[in-house]
Enzyme design. Structure first.
Site, PDB file in Angstrom:
ATOM      1  N   LYS A  79      40.275  34.829  47.865  1.00 19.36           N
ATOM      2  CA  LYS A  79      40.897  33.601  48.397  1.00 19.36           C
ATOM      3  C   LYS A  79      41.477  32.773  47.254  1.00 19.36           C
ATOM      4  O   LYS A  79      40.815  32.577  46.228  1.00 19.36           O
ATOM      5  CB  LYS A  79      39.856  32.795  49.179  1.00 19.36           C
ATOM      6  CG  LYS A  79      40.442  31.587  49.875  1.00 19.36           C
ATOM      7  CD  LYS A  79      39.452  30.988  50.850  1.00 19.36           C
ATOM      8  CE  LYS A  79      39.959  29.678  51.438  1.00 19.36           C
ATOM      9  NZ  LYS A  79      41.256  29.798  52.106  1.00 19.36           N
ATOM     10  N   HIS A  87      33.576  32.002  50.957  1.00 20.12           N
ATOM     11  CA  HIS A  87      34.648  32.950  51.294  1.00 20.12           C
ATOM     12  C   HIS A  87      34.641  34.121  50.328  1.00 20.12           C
ATOM     13  O   HIS A  87      34.060  34.050  49.242  1.00 20.12           O
ATOM     14  CB  HIS A  87      36.019  32.269  51.247  1.00 20.12           C
ATOM     15  CG  HIS A  87      36.305  31.412  52.446  1.00 20.12           C
ATOM     16  ND1 HIS A  87      35.826  30.132  52.573  1.00 20.12           N
ATOM     17  CD2 HIS A  87      36.994  31.677  53.583  1.00 20.12           C
ATOM     18  CE1 HIS A  87      36.217  29.627  53.735  1.00 20.12           C
ATOM     19  NE2 HIS A  87      36.936  30.551  54.372  1.00 20.12           N
TER      20      HIS A  87
HETATM   21  P1  NAP Z   1      45.819  38.531  51.602  1.00 22.05           P
HETATM   22  O1  NAP Z   1      45.001  39.657  52.096  1.00 22.05           O
HETATM   23  O2  NAP Z   1      45.913  38.320  50.128  1.00 22.05           O
HETATM   24  O3  NAP Z   1      47.287  38.658  52.207  1.00 22.05           O
HETATM   25  C1  NAP Z   1      48.300  37.745  51.943  1.00 22.05           C
HETATM   26  C2  NAP Z   1      49.643  38.443  52.066  1.00 22.05           C
HETATM   27  O4  NAP Z   1      50.628  37.450  51.820  1.00 22.05           O
HETATM   28  C3  NAP Z   1      49.839  39.530  51.014  1.00 22.05           C
HETATM   29  O5  NAP Z   1      49.570  40.792  51.539  1.00 22.05           O
HETATM   30  C4  NAP Z   1      51.297  39.363  50.616  1.00 22.05           C
HETATM   31  O6  NAP Z   1      52.082  40.225  51.401  1.00 22.05           O
HETATM   32  C5  NAP Z   1      51.656  37.958  51.012  1.00 22.05           C
HETATM   33  N1  NAP Z   1      51.802  37.114  49.807  1.00 22.05           N
HETATM   34  C6  NAP Z   1      50.853  36.768  48.927  1.00 22.05           C
HETATM   35  N2  NAP Z   1      51.347  35.980  47.959  1.00 22.05           N
HETATM   36  C7  NAP Z   1      52.642  35.821  48.248  1.00 22.05           C
HETATM   37  C8  NAP Z   1      53.695  35.103  47.631  1.00 22.05           C
HETATM   38  N3  NAP Z   1      53.531  34.374  46.518  1.00 22.05           N
HETATM   39  N4  NAP Z   1      54.916  35.184  48.196  1.00 22.05           N
HETATM   40  C9  NAP Z   1      55.091  35.899  49.320  1.00 22.05           C
HETATM   41  N5  NAP Z   1      54.118  36.580  49.963  1.00 22.05           N
HETATM   42  C10 NAP Z   1      52.931  36.550  49.427  1.00 22.05           C
HETATM   43  O7  NAP Z   1      45.261  37.132  52.192  1.00 22.05           O
HETATM   44  P2  NAP Z   1      44.536  36.845  53.588  1.00 22.05           P
HETATM   45  O8  NAP Z   1      43.066  36.870  53.403  1.00 22.05           O
HETATM   46  O9  NAP Z   1      45.139  37.667  54.647  1.00 22.05           O
HETATM   47  O10 NAP Z   1      44.927  35.306  53.786  1.00 22.05           O
HETATM   48  C11 NAP Z   1      46.264  34.878  53.937  1.00 22.05           C
HETATM   49  C12 NAP Z   1      46.282  33.386  54.192  1.00 22.05           C
HETATM   50  O11 NAP Z   1      45.604  33.100  55.436  1.00 22.05           O
HETATM   51  C13 NAP Z   1      45.556  32.544  53.126  1.00 22.05           C
HETATM   52  O12 NAP Z   1      46.241  31.320  52.952  1.00 22.05           O
HETATM   53  C14 NAP Z   1      44.185  32.269  53.748  1.00 22.05           C
HETATM   54  O13 NAP Z   1      43.597  31.091  53.267  1.00 22.05           O
HETATM   55  C15 NAP Z   1      44.574  32.137  55.205  1.00 22.05           C
HETATM   56  N6  NAP Z   1      43.500  32.385  56.187  1.00 22.05           N
HETATM   57  C16 NAP Z   1      43.545  31.650  57.331  1.00 22.05           C
HETATM   58  C17 NAP Z   1      42.618  31.851  58.327  1.00 22.05           C
HETATM   59  C18 NAP Z   1      42.725  31.025  59.587  1.00 22.05           C
HETATM   60  O14 NAP Z   1      41.950  31.232  60.538  1.00 22.05           O
HETATM   61  N7  NAP Z   1      43.670  30.101  59.660  1.00 22.05           N
HETATM   62  C19 NAP Z   1      41.609  32.810  58.161  1.00 22.05           C
HETATM   63  C20 NAP Z   1      41.592  33.561  56.993  1.00 22.05           C
HETATM   64  C21 NAP Z   1      42.553  33.346  56.006  1.00 22.05           C
HETATM   65  P3  NAP Z   1      52.761  41.555  50.787  1.00 22.05           P
HETATM   66  O15 NAP Z   1      51.656  42.336  50.179  1.00 22.05           O
HETATM   67  O16 NAP Z   1      53.381  42.243  51.916  1.00 22.05           O
HETATM   68  O17 NAP Z   1      53.755  41.058  49.790  1.00 22.05           O
END
Ligand code: NAP
Length: 263
Positions: free
Chosen positions: A157, A153
């Site tokens: 992550k 990844h």
């Molecule tokens: P990302 O780009 O870091 O975005 C996560 C968002 O969540 C951030 O923009 C932030 O929003 C918010 N956030 C982060 N930490 C937080 C906290 N402690 N409290 C409240 N809000 C928080 O991450 P991503 O790559 O989009 O991934 C997000 C999640 O989805 C992860 O758990 C990842 O493992 C998962 N994921 C799942 C799939 C699937 O198919 N199921 C695929 C990829 C990723 P703000 O900036 O607006 O505060």
């Protein structure tokens, strides 16, 4: 139209989900949630997307103001248990991609959702190709019980191993006898050299810039090997699964774990 709220909309997955919801006529985007306090900035972002969608920094305020049917969540392992408890309490259907829930947390949430007959989805992976990779891995493990998983990844992550790798190992463990792989006397000269262990299945986590989400399930047997590999080159690969989840959970009565149960 199904009323959708999105938490984590400024993130990599959340922004793809926001675009998907805006483009799909079955959905109405009713609210966005960011826990960051710089709301002025957020309002600008919301207008930039061409829609007049309110942005909230508290889930309580969001639900009091706009009650969504569906809550799409791509946030952080730190808060996902609390968020899901809150959604179940308020009868909002969760469609969650955020990874990092423990088994105990998951079964607790599933029980509470079933008690309320609330449909929801937690999917460690929303890509159809990844679901097929897991399905084929489970089938192959019937014939090739020696297997290791390498998940790769992007380097932002937070959790390791990935939810998909854990899920793959758990599925494989249902069809093969628990066993220790490698030499019975093997020694790790550096801790972690042999990876994480799920019922004897080793998982190796790679984190590098430039990657999105990739997984290789590698089987070995006498004189032959088999490699199953899935690559998400772009986050749009997850969005058909998210849209399907949003439509289907409206008619479910339980919190489903895994997109495969809705395909
Ligand atoms: P990302 O780009 O870091 O975005 C996560 C968002 O969540 C951030 O923009 C932030 O929003 C918010 N956030 C982060 N930490 C937080 C906290 N402690 N409290 C409240 N809000 C928080 O991450 P991503 O790559 O989009 O991934 C997000 C999640 O989805 C992860 O758990 C990842 O493992 C998962 N994921 C799942 C799939 C699937 O198919 N199921 C695929 C990829 C990723 P703000 O900036 O607006 O505060």
């Amino acid at each position: 139209m199904i009323k959708v709220a999105i938490a984590g909309f400024r993130g990599k997955m959340g922004s793809s989900a926001t675009n998907m919801v805006l483009e799909d006529a079955r959905f109405q985007l009713v609210a966005l949630l960011s826990y960051k306090k710089d709301i002025t900035n957020l309002n600008q972002l919301s207008q930039y997307q061409g829609e007049n969608v309110p942005v909230f920094s508290s889930k309580e305020e969001l639900v009091e103001t706009v009650k969504p049917d569906i809550w799409i969540d791509f946030t952080s392992p730190d808060i996902i248990f609390d968020t899901l408890s809150f959604l179940i309490e308020h009868d909002i259907h969760p469609v969650v991609g955020t990874t990092g829930l423990s088994k105990e947390e998951l079964s607790d949430l599933q029980k509470r959702a079933s008690d309320k007959q609330l449909g929801g989805l937690i999917a460690p992976n929303f890509s159809v190709g990844a679901i097929l990779m897991m399905r084929f891995a489970k089938e192959a493990a019937n014939y090739f019980p020696d297997v290791e998983i390498i998940e790769l990844h992007h380097d932002q992550k937070l959790d390791a191993p990935s939810g998909t790798a854990l899920r793959t190992a758990e599925e494989i463990a249902t069809v093969r006898e628990s066993k220790k792989q490698g030499h019975p006397d093997e020694v790790e000269l550096l801790p972690g050299a042999r990876g994480a262990d799920v019922d004897g299945i080793k998982i190796h986590s790679v984190r590098l810039p430039g990657l999105i989400a990739h997984q290789q399930v590698q089987f070995g047997a006498k004189g032959e090997g088999l490699i199953l590999r899935h690559d998400s080159y772009d986050r749009s690969s997850f969005m058909a699964g998210v849209a399907l989840g949003c439509v289907k959970v409206m008619n479910e009565q339980e919190l489903i774990y895994g997109l495969e149960y809705l395909l």
